[in-house]
Design a protein around this motif. Structure first.
Motif, PDB file in Angstrom:
ATOM      1  N   GLN A 163       0.829  -1.208   0.000  1.00  0.00           N
ATOM      2  CA  GLN A 163       0.000   0.000   0.000  1.00  0.00           C
ATOM      3  C   GLN A 163       0.862   1.256   0.000  1.00  0.00           C
ATOM      4  OE1 GLN A 163      -3.372   0.600  -0.043  1.00  0.00           O
ATOM      5  NE2 GLN A 163      -3.819  -1.552  -0.395  1.00  0.00           N
ATOM      6  N   THR A 164       1.838   1.331   0.895  1.00  0.00           N
ATOM      7  CA  THR A 164       2.636   2.555   0.981  1.00  0.00           C
ATOM      8  C   THR A 164       3.665   2.657  -0.143  1.00  0.00           C
ATOM      9  OG1 THR A 164       4.075   1.483   2.624  1.00  0.00           O
ATOM     10  CG2 THR A 164       2.313   2.917   3.461  1.00  0.00           C
ATOM     11  N   ALA A 165       4.066   1.522  -0.710  1.00  0.00           N
ATOM     12  CA  ALA A 165       4.974   1.558  -1.866  1.00  0.00           C
ATOM     13  C   ALA A 165       4.223   1.838  -3.158  1.00  0.00           C
ATOM     14  CB  ALA A 165       5.726   0.240  -1.998  1.00  0.00           C
ATOM     15  N   ARG A 166       2.917   1.789  -3.124  1.00  0.00           N
ATOM     16  CA  ARG A 166       2.052   2.026  -4.290  1.00  0.00           C
ATOM     17  C   ARG A 166       2.392   1.057  -5.427  1.00  0.00           C
ATOM     18  NH1 ARG A 166       1.862   6.671  -6.945  1.00  0.00           N
ATOM     19  NH2 ARG A 166       4.062   7.190  -6.613  1.00  0.00           N
ATOM     20  N   MET A 167       2.266  -0.224  -5.088  1.00  0.00           N
ATOM     21  CA  MET A 167       2.569  -1.267  -6.055  1.00  0.00           C
ATOM     22  C   MET A 167       1.443  -2.287  -6.120  1.00  0.00           C
ATOM     23  SD  MET A 167       5.152  -3.998  -4.272  1.00  0.00           S
ATOM     24  CE  MET A 167       6.456  -2.854  -3.867  1.00  0.00           C
ATOM     25  N   THR A 168       1.356  -2.972  -7.258  1.00  0.00           N
ATOM     26  CA  THR A 168       0.572  -4.194  -7.350  1.00  0.00           C
ATOM     27  C   THR A 168       1.510  -5.342  -7.028  1.00  0.00           C
ATOM     28  OG1 THR A 168      -0.934  -3.296  -9.004  1.00  0.00           O
ATOM     29  CG2 THR A 168      -0.754  -5.695  -8.881  1.00  0.00           C
ATOM     30  N   LEU A 169       1.093  -6.189  -6.099  1.00  0.00           N
ATOM     31  CA  LEU A 169       1.954  -7.271  -5.625  1.00  0.00           C
ATOM     32  C   LEU A 169       1.149  -8.553  -5.506  1.00  0.00           C
ATOM     33  CD1 LEU A 169       4.572  -8.423  -4.327  1.00  0.00           C
ATOM     34  CD2 LEU A 169       3.735  -7.517  -2.135  1.00  0.00           C
ATOM     35  N   HIS A 170       1.594  -9.582  -6.203  1.00  0.00           N
ATOM     36  CA  HIS A 170       1.017 -10.920  -6.080  1.00  0.00           C
ATOM     37  C   HIS A 170       2.088 -11.838  -5.492  1.00  0.00           C
ATOM     38  CE1 HIS A 170      -2.666 -10.626  -8.779  1.00  0.00           C
ATOM     39  NE2 HIS A 170      -2.103  -9.424  -8.866  1.00  0.00           N
ATOM     40  N   VAL A 171       1.741 -12.525  -4.421  1.00  0.00           N
ATOM     41  CA  VAL A 171       2.641 -13.509  -3.817  1.00  0.00           C
ATOM     42  C   VAL A 171       1.849 -14.802  -3.658  1.00  0.00           C
ATOM     43  CG1 VAL A 171       4.162 -14.073  -1.888  1.00  0.00           C
ATOM     44  CG2 VAL A 171       3.817 -11.673  -2.527  1.00  0.00           C
ATOM     45  N   ASP A 172       2.294 -15.846  -4.343  1.00  0.00           N
ATOM     46  CA  ASP A 172       1.581 -17.117  -4.335  1.00  0.00           C
ATOM     47  C   ASP A 172       2.520 -18.251  -3.951  1.00  0.00           C
ATOM     48  OD1 ASP A 172      -1.100 -16.349  -5.594  1.00  0.00           O
ATOM     49  OD2 ASP A 172       0.318 -15.603  -7.081  1.00  0.00           O
ATOM     50  N   VAL A 173       2.146 -18.998  -2.931  1.00  0.00           N
ATOM     51  CA  VAL A 173       2.889 -20.208  -2.582  1.00  0.00           C
ATOM     52  C   VAL A 173       2.362 -21.326  -3.477  1.00  0.00           C
ATOM     53  CG1 VAL A 173       3.485 -21.847  -0.767  1.00  0.00           C
ATOM     54  CG2 VAL A 173       3.202 -19.412  -0.214  1.00  0.00           C
ATOM     55  N   LEU A 174       3.157 -21.702  -4.470  1.00  0.00           N
ATOM     56  CA  LEU A 174       2.731 -22.711  -5.439  1.00  0.00           C
ATOM     57  C   LEU A 174       2.790 -24.121  -4.857  1.00  0.00           C
ATOM     58  CD1 LEU A 174       4.602 -21.301  -8.575  1.00  0.00           C
ATOM     59  CD2 LEU A 174       2.269 -20.806  -7.816  1.00  0.00           C
ATOM     60  N   ARG A 175       3.778 -24.346  -3.982  1.00  0.00           N
ATOM     61  CA  ARG A 175       3.897 -25.626  -3.296  1.00  0.00           C
ATOM     62  C   ARG A 175       4.397 -25.346  -1.891  1.00  0.00           C
ATOM     63  NH1 ARG A 175       7.366 -27.813  -6.346  1.00  0.00           N
ATOM     64  NH2 ARG A 175       5.822 -28.651  -7.804  1.00  0.00           N
ATOM     65  N   GLY A 176       3.679 -25.811  -0.898  1.00  0.00           N
ATOM     66  CA  GLY A 176       4.037 -25.505   0.481  1.00  0.00           C
ATOM     67  C   GLY A 176       4.657 -26.662   1.229  1.00  0.00           C
ATOM     68  N   SER A 177       4.564 -27.877   0.671  1.00  0.00           N
ATOM     69  CA  SER A 177       5.105 -29.034   1.382  1.00  0.00           C
ATOM     70  C   SER A 177       5.220 -30.206   0.420  1.00  0.00           C
ATOM     71  CB  SER A 177       4.191 -29.425   2.551  1.00  0.00           C
ATOM     72  OG  SER A 177       2.926 -29.859   2.072  1.00  0.00           O
ATOM     73  N   ARG A 178       5.887 -31.243   0.869  1.00  0.00           N
ATOM     74  CA  ARG A 178       5.892 -32.485   0.112  1.00  0.00           C
ATOM     75  C   ARG A 178       4.484 -33.064   0.134  1.00  0.00           C
ATOM     76  NH1 ARG A 178      10.430 -32.350   3.289  1.00  0.00           N
ATOM     77  NH2 ARG A 178      12.436 -32.463   2.205  1.00  0.00           N
ATOM     78  N   PRO A 179       4.123 -33.867  -0.849  1.00  0.00           N
ATOM     79  CA  PRO A 179       2.779 -34.459  -0.858  1.00  0.00           C
ATOM     80  C   PRO A 179       2.469 -35.169   0.449  1.00  0.00           C
ATOM     81  CG  PRO A 179       3.874 -34.872  -2.945  1.00  0.00           C
ATOM     82  CD  PRO A 179       4.904 -34.240  -2.040  1.00  0.00           C
ATOM     83  N   GLY A 180       1.370 -34.792   1.048  1.00  0.00           N
ATOM     84  CA  GLY A 180       0.952 -35.403   2.307  1.00  0.00           C
ATOM     85  C   GLY A 180       1.641 -34.843   3.528  1.00  0.00           C
ATOM     86  N   GLY A 181       2.565 -33.906   3.337  1.00  0.00           N
ATOM     87  CA  GLY A 181       3.320 -33.349   4.454  1.00  0.00           C
ATOM     88  C   GLY A 181       2.716 -32.069   4.997  1.00  0.00           C
ATOM     89  N   ARG A 182       3.212 -31.657   6.138  1.00  0.00           N
ATOM     90  CA  ARG A 182       2.778 -30.414   6.762  1.00  0.00           C
ATOM     91  C   ARG A 182       3.770 -29.315   6.364  1.00  0.00           C
ATOM     92  NH1 ARG A 182      -0.095 -28.890  11.503  1.00  0.00           N
ATOM     93  NH2 ARG A 182       0.709 -26.962  12.452  1.00  0.00           N
ATOM     94  N   PRO A 183       3.280 -28.137   5.969  1.00  0.00           N
ATOM     95  CA  PRO A 183       4.196 -27.068   5.566  1.00  0.00           C
ATOM     96  C   PRO A 183       5.151 -26.658   6.681  1.00  0.00           C
ATOM     97  CG  PRO A 183       1.950 -26.553   4.892  1.00  0.00           C
ATOM     98  CD  PRO A 183       1.867 -27.747   5.792  1.00  0.00           C
ATOM     99  N   ASP A 184       6.393 -26.428   6.315  1.00  0.00           N
ATOM    100  CA  ASP A 184       7.373 -25.849   7.230  1.00  0.00           C
ATOM    101  C   ASP A 184       7.199 -24.337   7.154  1.00  0.00           C
ATOM    102  OD1 ASP A 184       9.783 -24.545   8.121  1.00  0.00           O
ATOM    103  OD2 ASP A 184      10.819 -26.470   7.985  1.00  0.00           O
ATOM    104  N   ALA A 185       6.664 -23.732   8.188  1.00  0.00           N
ATOM    105  CA  ALA A 185       6.317 -22.309   8.145  1.00  0.00           C
ATOM    106  C   ALA A 185       7.523 -21.430   7.848  1.00  0.00           C
ATOM    107  CB  ALA A 185       5.666 -21.896   9.470  1.00  0.00           C
ATOM    108  N   HIS A 186       8.668 -21.775   8.405  1.00  0.00           N
ATOM    109  CA  HIS A 186       9.880 -20.993   8.162  1.00  0.00           C
ATOM    110  C   HIS A 186      10.217 -20.974   6.665  1.00  0.00           C
ATOM    111  CE1 HIS A 186      14.042 -19.716   9.785  1.00  0.00           C
ATOM    112  NE2 HIS A 186      14.087 -19.581   8.473  1.00  0.00           N
TER     113      HIS A 186
END
Length: 203
Positions: A145-168
């Motif tokens: 908002q303050t930088a006045r930009m359009t920003l898209h951030v997408d996590v395409l893959r968050g973990s191995r199949p069947g795994g829990r995402p590592d937040a870090h």
């Protein structure tokens, strides 16, 4: 031309100082009192090729929200000011960044029009003792908002199949992707010869 900015933001909740140089070497001096957030801001500097100083004193006795939010607001303001009239910049930047099992895409348009899209999987509530993972979306919203930009951030893959995402990994990959996309977007393109990169002649 030195593309730099210094921003101070003082409220009843926080005191923030940000110094940003867009054409730097990745040098960073960061101290917000929130260790993981400091680590993320180092990613912005190093992978963006920016020189960055951030010093924040916040009401951490309450929680980390105000400290993180106000720092992101000040950083976005510094980016906006350092860009000036935005003449000659590439304007657009994107990056797809892997971090082990995680894959993140960031796309940026330094359009002057704030619009934020953020997609990530459900994560553990905290990274380290004081960084709430719910704040990552809010960082991008405040910064964009303050930088006045359009920003898209997408996590395409968050973990191995069947795994829990590592937040870090999920959050760090986002910061690295945004940094690399910013590096391209702020680049002064010699082919533009100082022109505004828009047929409107304004950003």
């Amino acid at each position: 031309m030195m593309r730099t900015a210094t921003v101070e933001r003082v409220t009843a909740e926080t005191k923030v100082f940000v110094e940003l140089g867009l054409d730097g070497t990745g040098r960073a001096e960061i101290a917000t009192g929130v260790g993981f957030f400091d680590h993320m801001l180092h990613q912005i500097a190093r992978h963006g090729g920016f020189d960055l100083v951030v010093r924040t004193e916040g009401d951490l006795v309450i929680d980390a929200h105000h400290t993180i939010e106000d720092t992101a607001l000040a950083l976005g303001t510094a980016l906006d000011q350092a860009l000036g009239d935005r003449k000659g910049i590439r304007r657009y930047g994107d990056a797809t960044i892997p971090m082990d099992e995680v894959l993140v895409r960031a796309a940026i348009d330094l359009s002057g029009r704030p619009y934020i899209v953020h997609e990530e999987p459900e994560l553990a509530p905290y990274i380290g003792p004081v960084y709430p993972t719910s704040m990552t979306r809010h960082i991008w919203e405040s910064f964009g908002q303050t930088a006045r930009m359009t920003l898209h951030v997408d996590v395409l893959r968050g973990s191995r199949p069947g795994g829990r995402p590592d937040a870090h990994h999920v959050v760090e990959a986002q910061f690295k992707a945004v940094a690399r996309a910013l590096r391209d977007a702020v680049y002064l393109d010699p082919r533009l010869a100082g022109q505004i990169p828009s047929t409107k002649e304004a950003l």
